[in-house]
Every structure is written in structure tokens, then in C-alpha cells.
Design a protein around this motif. Structure first.
Motif, PDB file in Angstrom:
ATOM      1  N   ALA A 134       0.840  -1.193   0.000  1.00 35.93           N
ATOM      2  CA  ALA A 134       0.000   0.000   0.000  1.00 35.93           C
ATOM      3  C   ALA A 134       0.880   1.251   0.000  1.00 35.93           C
ATOM      4  CB  ALA A 134      -0.905   0.004   1.225  1.00 35.93           C
ATOM      5  N   PRO A 135       0.441   2.280  -0.713  1.00 38.80           N
ATOM      6  CA  PRO A 135       1.224   3.530  -0.708  1.00 38.80           C
ATOM      7  C   PRO A 135       1.136   4.208   0.660  1.00 38.80           C
ATOM      8  CG  PRO A 135      -0.821   3.832  -1.913  1.00 38.80           C
ATOM      9  CD  PRO A 135      -0.741   2.375  -1.552  1.00 38.80           C
ATOM     10  N   PRO A 136       2.067   5.089   0.966  1.00 35.60           N
ATOM     11  CA  PRO A 136       2.003   5.801   2.249  1.00 35.60           C
ATOM     12  C   PRO A 136       0.745   6.668   2.312  1.00 35.60           C
ATOM     13  CG  PRO A 136       3.730   6.712   0.851  1.00 35.60           C
ATOM     14  CD  PRO A 136       3.202   5.497   0.157  1.00 35.60           C
ATOM     15  N   TYR A 137       0.288   6.908   3.535  1.00 36.57           N
ATOM     16  CA  TYR A 137      -0.945   7.691   3.726  1.00 36.57           C
ATOM     17  C   TYR A 137      -0.876   9.058   3.037  1.00 36.57           C
ATOM     18  CZ  TYR A 137      -2.852   4.433   7.217  1.00 36.57           C
ATOM     19  OH  TYR A 137      -3.378   3.349   7.865  1.00 36.57           O
TER      20      TYR A 137
END
Length: 86
Positions: free
Chosen positions: A49-52
Motif C-alpha cells: 500500500a502507498p504511504p498515507y
């Protein structure tokens, strides 16, 4: 020197440390064997998942809603990120 737990345990020292920490035999064996396997990296962290920071505010809000974070409707994007990380 660690005990020899037979051919099914590939890393006896890791297995014993995990058992001392309270892991059950199956979980300790799985982790010890994975660490002994050069093709696996069980201690490496991180997902796909990409960073927030790359998420939209709507996506952050939806994730906060899934986790039951209160006060999310009044939060900014940065506040949502901080709340999700806590």
C-alpha cells in the motif's frame, strides 16, 4: 547450545527464543524455518500500500471510518494521517 529439534526445525536457536517468548510450537517453527530460508524475509516490514500521504482525504476518511476513529469528520488530511498511525 540450542537443542536439536529434528529435521523439521531449520533454525533451532530462533525456535527456542520464540518458544521462550510464548509462541506456540507451530508458530515458532514456521518463523524459524522462514528465517532459515534464504528465499524468504519474514522480518522485513512493509506492504504494497502507498504511504498515507499519497492517499486522498476521502480514502483516509473511509479507512478511519473502518477503524472506528471518532471525530474523523472534523479532521484535516494531516490529522487523519496522524490518527490512523496512532
Amino acid at each position: 547450545m540450542p537443542d536439536d529439534h529434528g529435521p523439521s526445525i531449520k533454525d533451532d536457536a530462533t525456535y527456542e527464543r520464540l518458544r521462550e517468548k510464548g509462541y506456540d510450537a507451530a508458530k515458532a517453527a514456521a518463523i524459524a524455518n522462514a528465517q532459515a530460508n534464504e528465499d524468504m524475509t519474514p522480518s522485513r516490514k512493509g506492504g504494497k500500500a502507498p504511504p498515507y500521504e499519497d492517499w486522498t482525504k476521502d480514502d483516509l476518511y473511509a479507512r478511519a471510518q473502518d477503524l472506528g476513529i471518532t471525530g474523523r469528520s472534523d479532521m484535516t488530511k494531516d490529522q487523519l494521517i496522524a490518527a490512523l498511525r496512532d
